[in-house]
Design an enzyme around this catalytic site. Structure first.
Site, PDB file in Angstrom:
ATOM      1  N   ASP A 173      -2.110  -2.431 -14.036  1.00 53.05           N
ATOM      2  CA  ASP A 173      -2.547  -2.041 -15.383  1.00 53.05           C
ATOM      3  C   ASP A 173      -3.125  -3.193 -16.197  1.00 53.05           C
ATOM      4  OD1 ASP A 173      -1.664   0.461 -14.738  1.00 53.05           O
ATOM      5  OD2 ASP A 173       0.054   0.477 -16.084  1.00 53.05           O
ATOM      6  N   CYS A 233       0.830  -1.199   0.000  1.00 48.78           N
ATOM      7  CA  CYS A 233       0.000   0.000   0.000  1.00 48.78           C
ATOM      8  C   CYS A 233       0.869   1.256   0.000  1.00 48.78           C
ATOM      9  CB  CYS A 233      -0.922   0.025   1.216  1.00 48.78           C
ATOM     10  SG  CYS A 233      -1.968   1.498   1.288  1.00 48.78           S
TER      11      CYS A 233
END
Length: 337
Positions: A202, A100
């Site tokens: 992505d 994160c």
């Protein structure tokens, strides 16, 4: 794809996303083709375990197995305790967050900030693996910044500690979600270790999933933001990987039904006040790029009740169905992860 004793049905995993991968969303993605979904991260601070938010995040009633729960923190003993707590609550896989990039997480030396301290990484992984009998997995980034990419070394530390699968987002912490993910580092990690590697970053189309799997030789892919409002991406990718052919766009009536079911799950899970507000972002994601959706989304944000929200959503999809049988986007607004 094998994690401990669990054999996943395919190579598709839902990425843990704060405020998104709650139980209703995880269950939906699994119904739409994902093999596994990782929960929102649960703090290792035991003082927070009694909070309504943490109790909700630890709720797995009716969830399709395996149940994977992500924990976050920077203290080995507290992380071990959190692993034991969540295993007792029904977690069948414990995932450790070292990926994160959020400042509030990194500022307390958790998440991807841990990549700056490989010694602490090892201590946390050792403590958690020893604390529970269930498989432990790890999510990381390629490094802290472009000058300090240490994913290969961290991966070896993880393998030596007994971690049973590793997910890698193809960006550094400094990159956050900017620019494009790179897969060279993921490929190097896959070549360096024997445990399963999960590629993330992505992956927003079936073709991109195939490309990333071929290039990195990863064992699976992890999908995050591209599944927001488009949970059927998992069945699309699964079909493409199996056949090399694209599924046609889903029918409007099907997605109308999927969204309504999702909304009712949210209302049941959170109650009316929070459920209506949380549902707004999901409705926005589902309708992004559809004809007339901009005005619809603006109006949706003003509605305060379940009845008003359901009625407006029904009307929008009925109008959409009059324009064509299948979903048709006026522009490609799918957000990649």
């Amino acid at each position: 794809m094998q994690i401990g004793s669990y054999t996943l049905k395919n190579k598709l995993i839902v990425a843990p996303m704060a405020g998104v991968t709650d139980r209703p969303f995880r269950q939906l993605c699994k119904r739409m083709g994902a093999a596994m979904a990782v929960s929102e991260m649960v703090s290792s601070n035991s003082l927070l375990w009694g909070s309504e938010k943490t109790r909700r995040r630890a709720s797995h009633d009716g969830e399709v197995k395996p149940i994977s729960v992500q924990i976050a923190g920077a203290d080995p003993a507290m992380m071990a305790q959190a692993a034991r707590y969540n295993a007792a609550q029904g977690a069948e896989i414990i995932d450790i967050n070292m990926g994160c990039p959020a400042k509030k997480i990194c500022n307390v030396m958790a998440g991807s900030a841990l990549l700056k301290d490989e010694s602490l990484v090892g201590k946390i992984l050792d403590a958690v693996v020893k604390a529970v009998d269930v498989p432990v997995t790890l999510k990381i980034r390629t490094g802290w910044d472009i000058q300090n990419k240490n994913a290969v070394h961290v991966a070896r530390i993880a393998e030596d500690a007994g971690v049973q699968a590793l997910a890698i987002h193809g960006r550094t912490r400094a990159c956050a979600y900017q620019g494009q993910a790179e897969y060279d580092t993921i490929a190097m990690v896959k070549a360096a270790i024997r445990i399963p590697v999960i590629a993330n970053g992505d992956i927003d189309t079936p073709e991109k999933a195939r490309q990333v799997l071929d290039y990195t030789h990863a064992d699976a892919v992890m999908i995050g933001r591209a599944a927001q409002g488009r949970p059927w991406i998992f069945r699309e990718i699964d079909h493409f990987l199996a056949t090399g052919k694209r599924l046609p766009p889903p029918e409007v009536t099907e997605i109308h039904h999927v969204l309504m079911h999702h909304l009712h799950d949210l209302y049941d899970f959170y109650g009316e006040y929070s459920g209506v507000r949380i549902a707004r972002k999901h409705i926005s994601w589902y309708t992004r790029g559809l004809v007339g959706s901009a005005a619809f989304r603006h109006a949706m944000n003003q509605l305060q009740t379940i009845e008003a929200q359901l009625s407006a959503t029904h009307t929008f999809f009925e109008q959409l169905a009059d324009q064509g049988r299948r979903l048709a986007y006026i522009q490609d607004e799918v957000i990649a992860v």
